[in-house]
Every structure is written in structure tokens, then in C-alpha cells.
Design an enzyme around this catalytic site. Sequence first.
Site, PDB file in Angstrom:
ATOM      1  CG  HIS A  36      44.677  51.507  71.432  1.00 21.09           C
ATOM      2  ND1 HIS A  36      45.568  52.016  72.192  1.00 21.09           N
ATOM      3  CD2 HIS A  36      44.256  52.674  70.660  1.00 21.09           C
ATOM      4  CE1 HIS A  36      45.833  53.253  72.091  1.00 21.09           C
ATOM      5  NE2 HIS A  36      44.841  53.627  71.012  1.00 21.09           N
ATOM      6  NE  ARG A  37      48.263  54.114  69.831  1.00 20.52           N
ATOM      7  CZ  ARG A  37      48.867  54.811  70.453  1.00 20.52           C
ATOM      8  NH1 ARG A  37      50.166  54.910  70.472  1.00 20.52           N
ATOM      9  NH2 ARG A  37      48.375  55.816  70.825  1.00 20.52           N
ATOM     10  CD  GLU A  63      42.888  52.453  66.717  1.00 14.73           C
ATOM     11  OE1 GLU A  63      42.322  53.761  66.713  1.00 14.73           O
ATOM     12  OE2 GLU A  63      44.047  51.943  67.413  1.00 14.73           O
ATOM     13  CG  ASP A  65      45.924  55.236  64.925  1.00 14.18           C
ATOM     14  OD1 ASP A  65      44.934  55.323  64.881  1.00 14.18           O
ATOM     15  OD2 ASP A  65      46.798  54.822  65.886  1.00 14.18           O
ATOM     16  CG  HIS A  78      49.528  57.080  67.074  1.00 10.95           C
ATOM     17  ND1 HIS A  78      50.273  58.231  67.946  1.00 10.95           N
ATOM     18  CD2 HIS A  78      48.113  56.834  67.835  1.00 10.95           C
ATOM     19  CE1 HIS A  78      49.289  58.605  68.690  1.00 10.95           C
ATOM     20  NE2 HIS A  78      48.129  58.265  68.406  1.00 10.95           N
ATOM     21  CD  GLU A 145      42.619  58.135  65.001  1.00 11.70           C
ATOM     22  OE1 GLU A 145      42.907  57.192  65.772  1.00 11.70           O
ATOM     23  OE2 GLU A 145      42.911  59.177  65.158  1.00 11.70           O
ATOM     24  CE  LYS A 147      46.562  59.234  65.737  1.00  9.25           C
ATOM     25  NZ  LYS A 147      45.351  59.068  66.642  1.00  9.25           N
ATOM     26  CG  ASP A 274      46.705  49.466  75.017  1.00  5.66           C
ATOM     27  OD1 ASP A 274      46.167  49.833  73.941  1.00  5.66           O
ATOM     28  OD2 ASP A 274      47.458  50.061  75.580  1.00  5.66           O
TER      29      ASP A 274
HETATM   30  O1  G3P Z   1      41.278  55.927  67.849  1.00  6.23           O
HETATM   31  C1  G3P Z   1      40.724  56.139  69.038  1.00  6.23           C
HETATM   32  C2  G3P Z   1      42.102  56.263  69.857  1.00  6.23           C
HETATM   33  O2  G3P Z   1      42.946  55.468  69.337  1.00  6.23           O
HETATM   34  C3  G3P Z   1      42.638  57.419  69.814  1.00  6.23           C
HETATM   35  O3  G3P Z   1      43.775  57.443  70.436  1.00  6.23           O
HETATM   36  O4  G3P Z   1      45.962  58.400  70.182  1.00  6.23           O
HETATM   37  O5  G3P Z   1      45.474  55.907  70.101  1.00  6.23           O
HETATM   38  O6  G3P Z   1      44.848  57.353  68.186  1.00  6.23           O
HETATM   39  P1  G3P Z   1      45.126  57.301  69.759  1.00  6.23           P
HETATM   40 CA    CA Z   2      43.673  55.528  66.893  1.00 10.08          CA
END
Ligand code: G3P
Ligand code: CA
Length: 288
Positions: A36-37, A63, A65, A78, A145, A147, A274
Amino acid sequence: MRKYQLILLIFVLLISGCVGKEVTPIASEEFFIIAHRGASTYAPEHTMVAYEVAEQLGATYIEIDLQMTKDGVLVAMHDETVDRTTEGEGLVKDYTLEELKELNAGKWFNETYPDFANTAYEKARVPTLREIFDNFGDRVNYYIEMKSPKIYEEMEEELLSLLEEYNLLNHEEDVPKVIVQSFNRASLIEFHELEPSIPLIQLLGNKEEAKFTNQEMKSLKTYASGIGVNVNAVDGTFVHEAHENGLKVHLFSLIGEADIKKALLYKADGIFADAPNVALEIIDRTQN
Ligand code: G3P
Ligand code: CA
């Protein structure tokens, strides 16, 4: 595609009850660990080093964004503003790439998370998607993503063009080389129409959105291969119904052991983590 053309396209598709092109399924039965990120527990989110750590820790995906600069360059970030993760302020879309590159993207992390601080992070800059592809090529899998596609003209086309340039389309592995996700349904439908070989994930923001009827799942299945949703917005029944409709379910954002165990209990297909190594340890411990 211009916005009015897109609205017309979506209207026609909704009236006809279907999206024309076939959806590419995610064939793998593997449980995906999506960093995540990047490995954002250990390094400043959405920096090259965060993705490198994620790769080293064995994540299935990094991942990313996406936001877009004033001069139309896709960058990994993000927020729509630079305020939280750099020392600058204002909207990403008001910065040229050159201006954005002047900002430091790691100092905030050292200040906010002293336990994981590293002086090397003070050199971190906001990476472009091109730089990320240059660095990793097809060595990693990408979970990207879009965004804020509403505020960026032609974000979908720009992403697609880079994927094409880096030969990241039409990979036929069971674990797809690239997955694209968005909260924005119109943007996903447009992307699917442009390039159906990339599996898409429809993100749902909250409990209300996650109360899907069977009809809504069927409609979603016309352009998406799965759903990304907050672990606290769903339960095992939701995941089961998604599976019955041929949709994968990836849960975010899994911070602690309890959340990860919940995802396993619900029989989800993957998690945004994370700390990918911690997620892997918990999964290993729970399943053996
Ligand atoms: O992309 C799924 C999840 O990451 C959405 O949450 O806010 O971290 O982009 P966010
Ligand atoms: Ca995301």
C-alpha cells in the site's frame, strides 16, 4: 476522450445495460499482498525507496496512486495537494514537473515516524510513473490507482500510453502484470473501453457503497474484474456474493493483525498492506 463524449458513452452503455468489450478476469487463486503506497510503514509513501523495500519484502504488487502535474506528467502521489508529504503547499496540478521535483518527499516521514527515520529519505523526490517503470521494468507487478481522474484531462489515455510504451499490456500471466483501480466508475469504464486487457478494480469508499445488490454486481462485472473495499465496510457474505458474480475482492487498508485475520476469514483475494512482511508472517502463522 473529452468529458462530454465520455458522458455520452456511459449513458449509452448504461441504457444498453452492458459494456461492449469482454472483461479480462484475474485467474490467479493466489492471495495478493499489495504494498500500500509502497512499503509505507518503512519508507515515505510513494517514493522509489518505498517501492524498492516492497519488492524486497516479497509483495505481490506495488501500489501506485497517480496525480498529474500542470504539464501533464503522471506522478506517484496520494493526495491532490503536496502539503502532507512534501514541504510545499498547493495542488499538484498547479506544479510543473520541474517545480514538483524541487520538493522533498521524505523529510515529513522522518519527522512523523522517528522509529523508521533514515537520513537517506531526506533525498527522496516525487517519482514520475515513467521513472518507476524505468526502475522496475517488468520485474514487479503494478497496482495503479487513477486517483483523481475528474480533475485531470485525459489521465486514462496518458496512463495507457505509458503502459504501451513500456510493454506492460497484454501480459497473460495468472497474476496480472498490471491492475488498474479507481473510485471513479466513469473513468474505469472509459479505460476498459480503451484497453480491455487490463483487469480493473472498482474501489468502494464506505459501507453505503458496499451495500451492493446482485444487479449492481452484475453491472460492475461488465467492466471490472473485482472490487477494492475497506475491510470494515464488508463481511464474508459480501465477499461470497462477489465471488458468485466472478469478482475478486481486495481489502484495504490492513493495519493490524485483526484486520488481516478478518480478510482471511472472509476469504478475500488480497489485501493492501503497509508492511507486506508483517502481513505475510501473519498469514503464514494463521494458515499453518
Ligand atoms: O487503493 C486502495 C486503497 O489504497 C484506497 O485507499 O486512500 O490509500 O488510496 P487510499
Ligand atoms: Ca490507493
